[in-house]
Design an enzyme around this catalytic site. Sequence first.
Site, PDB file in Angstrom:
ATOM      1  N   CYS A  52     -20.676  51.642 -57.325  1.00 48.35           N
ATOM      2  CA  CYS A  52     -22.377  51.872 -57.024  1.00 48.35           C
ATOM      3  C   CYS A  52     -23.151  51.589 -58.030  1.00 48.35           C
ATOM      4  O   CYS A  52     -23.310  50.304 -58.735  1.00 48.35           O
ATOM      5  CB  CYS A  52     -22.635  53.120 -56.357  1.00 48.35           C
ATOM      6  SG  CYS A  52     -24.024  53.049 -55.053  1.00 48.35           S
ATOM      7  N   GLU A  60     -14.166  56.867 -52.895  1.00 47.54           N
ATOM      8  CA  GLU A  60     -13.883  58.507 -52.695  1.00 47.54           C
ATOM      9  C   GLU A  60     -14.427  58.854 -51.431  1.00 47.54           C
ATOM     10  O   GLU A  60     -14.089  59.947 -50.763  1.00 47.54           O
ATOM     11  CB  GLU A  60     -14.659  59.287 -53.709  1.00 47.54           C
ATOM     12  CG  GLU A  60     -16.135  59.775 -53.653  1.00 47.54           C
ATOM     13  CD  GLU A  60     -17.019  58.536 -53.620  1.00 47.54           C
ATOM     14  OE1 GLU A  60     -18.186  59.017 -53.351  1.00 47.54           O
ATOM     15  OE2 GLU A  60     -16.866  57.487 -54.032  1.00 47.54           O
ATOM     16  N   HIS A  78     -17.937  53.188 -52.173  1.00 48.13           N
ATOM     17  CA  HIS A  78     -17.536  54.425 -52.492  1.00 48.13           C
ATOM     18  C   HIS A  78     -16.178  54.634 -52.060  1.00 48.13           C
ATOM     19  O   HIS A  78     -15.721  55.115 -50.872  1.00 48.13           O
ATOM     20  CB  HIS A  78     -18.508  55.481 -51.857  1.00 48.13           C
ATOM     21  CG  HIS A  78     -19.774  55.589 -52.644  1.00 48.13           C
ATOM     22  ND1 HIS A  78     -19.966  56.746 -53.329  1.00 48.13           N
ATOM     23  CD2 HIS A  78     -20.707  54.999 -52.590  1.00 48.13           C
ATOM     24  CE1 HIS A  78     -21.440  56.656 -53.963  1.00 48.13           C
ATOM     25  NE2 HIS A  78     -21.969  55.356 -53.356  1.00 48.13           N
TER      26      HIS A  78
END
Length: 453
Positions: A346, A432, A430
């Site tokens: 990001c 995660e 992302h």
Amino acid sequence: MSLTVEDLIARLGGAEAAAEQLGVGTEALRKWRQARSIPARHWPALLAATGLTLADLPRAPSRSDPMSAIAHPPEGATAALVLADGTVFWGRGLGAMTTEAPPLGEVCFNTGMTGYQETLTDPSYAGQIITFTFPHIGNVGVNGEDVEASMIAARGLILRDDITAPANWRATEGLDEWLAGRGVTGMAGVDTRALTLRIRDQGAPSAVLAYPKDGRFDLPALRAAAAAWPGLEGMDLAGTVSCTQSYLWDETVWAWGQGYGRQTAPRHHVVAVDYGAKRNILRELAAAGCRVTVVPATASADDILRHRPDGVFLSNGPGDPAATAEYAVPAIHGVLEAGVPLFGICLGHQLLALALGGRTYKMARGHRGANQPVKDLATGKVEITSQNHGFAVDPASLPEGVVVTHTSLFDGSNEGITLTGKPVFSVQYHPEASPGPSDSHHLFGRFVALMES
């Protein structure tokens, strides 16, 4: 006397010319002719193309129109979202009532169907008012486990439906009460489809969200405040959400029936630079076998390298990467020179690109949601990813030796890079998730492999 739809189409040079200027299809014009009116979301483009005023249009603003800027709220309305151009969206306030300085920010939309608590506590939303396109937000309540930071960085939230009582066994509190206790303002009862289409067609606007205790709205003052807000471009927000001192992290990912675990036998040491890091990123690093030392966004290369890391991670975060780059890029240069494996996501991805000589730019509407398709150019594989960003890397600006590895299948924008011959890579999305799919979890394993090679 107001003009008819036929008059307006003729003024624009006929159906084909009108469709092109207004960014619609000729089928839309047919529907307008049939209804003898033009939807409110197209009024700004129509007024700009013709030089007319609202009074000239075939349908005057009514109390239910999102473009209406009436002086008094409609019946039942207790809150208002006032855009910089004077557009007013009325609704029912929730969360914290506003004071003399109601929250200002950039209005964006998030398409995720789940994970609103994780979204609201994502530090990358600093400076933004979130419009949730999914109508049922708040129905599962909130709890102490599903937070990504200790504070809510978002300026506010906009919902279609009222929040209902929590209906989930993990809930410990209702969303409305949780927001009020943290001083965050929201509004329900809004035509979020109309607001989303406006953002899609015209870009993310600046706005102010008012939920006054006395029920009085000074619309000219609110509009002036929204118009005066400088916007996210040129704004460094990473420092406002970053930690202020280094700390250790050993919590691992959540497991059914067990909750969060602990990393007791780490194989590698990672220094994570906190530009607004989500907790689940740190959990994924710990779960991958890493002892994690988190350092502030302003940490220098010496601050990072004195921990003798096996790898360095550049986190997500809010704001304009070009502004954060003033202090982040020199630190990244130092890490690159040291030859330590480097992984960014990001904002961390954008800052790495800037450190390597690339440029970033402000997107018209950004990517925010858990359904973003990304193509891996090396394998041809498509992953559905979770994303939250309003800036992007310009791939044409990347120098020789920096290879584009991933692209968005929505708009072709850059989603990943790697440095030829070096243990350095980054992605815009992302891996995660939290919330979102797990398609990209393998990237943490890739980072670990670089530290082991």
